[in-house]
Motif scaffolding. Structure first.
Motif, PDB file in Angstrom:
ATOM      1  N   SER A  11      -7.344  -4.869  14.395  1.00 21.54           N
ATOM      2  CA  SER A  11      -7.318  -6.275  14.792  1.00 21.54           C
ATOM      3  C   SER A  11      -5.891  -6.671  15.139  1.00 21.54           C
ATOM      4  CB  SER A  11      -7.838  -7.160  13.657  1.00 21.54           C
ATOM      5  OG  SER A  11      -7.594  -8.530  13.922  1.00 21.54           O
ATOM      6  N   ASP A  13      -4.745  -9.556  14.724  1.00 16.17           N
ATOM      7  CA  ASP A  13      -4.379 -10.671  13.848  1.00 16.17           C
ATOM      8  C   ASP A  13      -3.306 -10.222  12.852  1.00 16.17           C
ATOM      9  OD1 ASP A  13      -4.194 -12.833  12.168  1.00 16.17           O
ATOM     10  OD2 ASP A  13      -6.352 -12.998  11.796  1.00 16.17           O
ATOM     11  N   PRO A  14      -2.128 -10.862  12.852  1.00 14.45           N
ATOM     12  CA  PRO A  14      -1.081 -10.473  11.890  1.00 14.45           C
ATOM     13  C   PRO A  14      -1.537 -10.607  10.434  1.00 14.45           C
ATOM     14  CG  PRO A  14      -0.165 -11.849  13.632  1.00 14.45           C
ATOM     15  CD  PRO A  14      -1.647 -11.882  13.797  1.00 14.45           C
ATOM     16  N   LYS A  15      -2.454 -11.552  10.175  1.00  9.89           N
ATOM     17  CA  LYS A  15      -2.940 -11.706   8.804  1.00  9.89           C
ATOM     18  C   LYS A  15      -3.743 -10.494   8.361  1.00  9.89           C
ATOM     19  CE  LYS A  15      -3.154 -16.766   8.979  1.00  9.89           C
ATOM     20  NZ  LYS A  15      -4.051 -17.952   8.886  1.00  9.89           N
ATOM     21  N   ALA A  16      -4.258  -9.730   9.325  1.00  8.60           N
ATOM     22  CA  ALA A  16      -5.020  -8.523   9.008  1.00  8.60           C
ATOM     23  C   ALA A  16      -4.135  -7.280   8.999  1.00  8.60           C
ATOM     24  CB  ALA A  16      -6.163  -8.343  10.005  1.00  8.60           C
ATOM     25  N   GLY A  17      -2.841  -7.466   9.227  1.00  6.36           N
ATOM     26  CA  GLY A  17      -1.915  -6.342   9.160  1.00  6.36           C
ATOM     27  C   GLY A  17      -1.303  -5.908  10.474  1.00  6.36           C
ATOM     28  N   ARG A  21       3.421  -7.531  17.325  1.00  2.71           N
ATOM     29  CA  ARG A  21       2.513  -8.130  18.309  1.00  2.71           C
ATOM     30  C   ARG A  21       3.319  -8.742  19.444  1.00  2.71           C
ATOM     31  NH1 ARG A  21      -0.242 -13.278  18.560  1.00  2.71           N
ATOM     32  NH2 ARG A  21      -2.289 -13.069  19.559  1.00  2.71           N
ATOM     33  N   TYR A 258      -7.203 -13.526  19.017  1.00  6.16           N
ATOM     34  CA  TYR A 258      -7.082 -12.142  18.582  1.00  6.16           C
ATOM     35  C   TYR A 258      -8.266 -11.313  19.088  1.00  6.16           C
ATOM     36  CZ  TYR A 258      -3.930 -14.559  15.392  1.00  6.16           C
ATOM     37  OH  TYR A 258      -2.946 -15.353  14.875  1.00  6.16           O
ATOM     38  N   THR A 260     -10.411  -7.410  18.525  1.00  9.25           N
ATOM     39  CA  THR A 260     -10.654  -6.355  17.540  1.00  9.25           C
ATOM     40  C   THR A 260     -11.407  -5.197  18.186  1.00  9.25           C
ATOM     41  OG1 THR A 260     -12.822  -7.131  16.786  1.00  9.25           O
ATOM     42  CG2 THR A 260     -10.896  -8.117  15.737  1.00  9.25           C
TER      43      THR A 260
END
Length: 280
Positions: A11, A13-17, A21, A258, A260
């Motif tokens: 993903s 998404d930075p919250k997902a690691g 980016r 985002y 995935t």
């Protein structure tokens, strides 16, 4: 030979690691804490993207690139003024871009009664844009930088004023609102990827656009492409790179959303089955 597989969801998404980016959201990296390593004896190694999600919000009007209209025409007091109309970045169809232009003109005090200065409508048989000039003092300058003339299908030129207004002017070329035909997902998991004509660009999936603008594409192909990746056998990976492009291999602007992908690595692992000799 026993079939094995490794599944992972990546993903942006930075919250997902996701790390590193890009500003446009099309590129990210993943740091694998425990690494990824296939046995060196692994055979028939291949990669498949079995599911992907992408928001269909890639803008066709981009700030500083094609977002400005230069229009001359009367204000509410019938005094001719020069208006610089800036269209907010976004994914537009013809109706949307027409509304954005009219809204900005009205906010700047341009004449709107009984008609606006210009109106954009589709000419369906030719797939071109028709621009209506409602007053004899109205002109549009497409020679200026950063205009949406290519999307609207007009050449670099000044249109108007037309003494015989109202006048309808057909664009020189077919409209180009559809800037993206489909998406391509790429990864450095493979050195080649899916062949694109005579080239390889590390493509691991094609995602078709089957939703309306502003909606999320959920791609779940019945028979996903399988990409040979023998280079993964025995190699240890601690970092993965993923990026998203359009059908012309251009990085896309994800407009803050985002994307995935669910990636599955398939391979065959040899096992030695023990045996005992028989006594006569």
């Amino acid at each position: 030979m026993v079939p094995e597989e490794i599944s992972m969801i990546v993903s942006s998404d930075p919250k997902a690691g996701a790390i590193n980016r890009s500003a446009d959201g099309s590129y990210f990296e993943i740091q694998l804490q425990d690494g990824l390593q296939l046995p060196i004896e692994a055979l028939n190694v291949n990669i498949a993207v079995e599911e992907a999600t992408i928001w269909w919000v890639v803008p066709n009007i981009i700030t500083g690139e094609n977002d400005t209209m230069y229009i001359t025409g009367p204000d509410v007091g019938d005094v001719v003024q020069n208006y610089v109309v800036v269209i907010p970045q976004g994914l537009y169809d013809l109706s949307g871009i027409n509304q954005a232009i009219l809204r900005d003109l009205e906010n700047q005090g341009a004449k709107i009664d009984p008609d606006p200065l210009i109106t954009l409508t589709p000419d369906e048989p030719t797939q071109k844009v028709e621009m209506r000039f409602d007053y004899a003092t109205v002109s549009v300058d497409f020679t200026q930088p950063n205009t949406p003339r290519d999307i609207l299908g007009f050449n670099s030129q000044v249109l108007g004023p037309y003494a015989g207004a109202p006048v309808n002017i057909l664009a020189d070329n077919i409209a180009q609102f559809n800037q993206v035909n489909y998406f391509l997902i790429h990864s450095d998991l493979t050195n080649k990827g899916i062949r694109f004509n005579n080239n390889y660009n590390q493509t691991i999936a094609q995602v078709l656009i089957d939703v309306s603008p502003g909606s999320q594409i959920v791609s779940h192909p019945f028979n996903p492409a399988k990409i040979n990746a023998p280079e993964l056998a025995g190699a240890k990976r601690t970092n993965l790179r993923i990026w998203l492009t359009d059908d012309q291999d251009r990085r896309v602007n994800t407009n803050g959303e985002y994307f995935t992908a669910r990636i599955v690595i398939h391979y065959l692992k040899p096992y030695v089955i023990g045996h005992q000799s028989l006594r006569m």
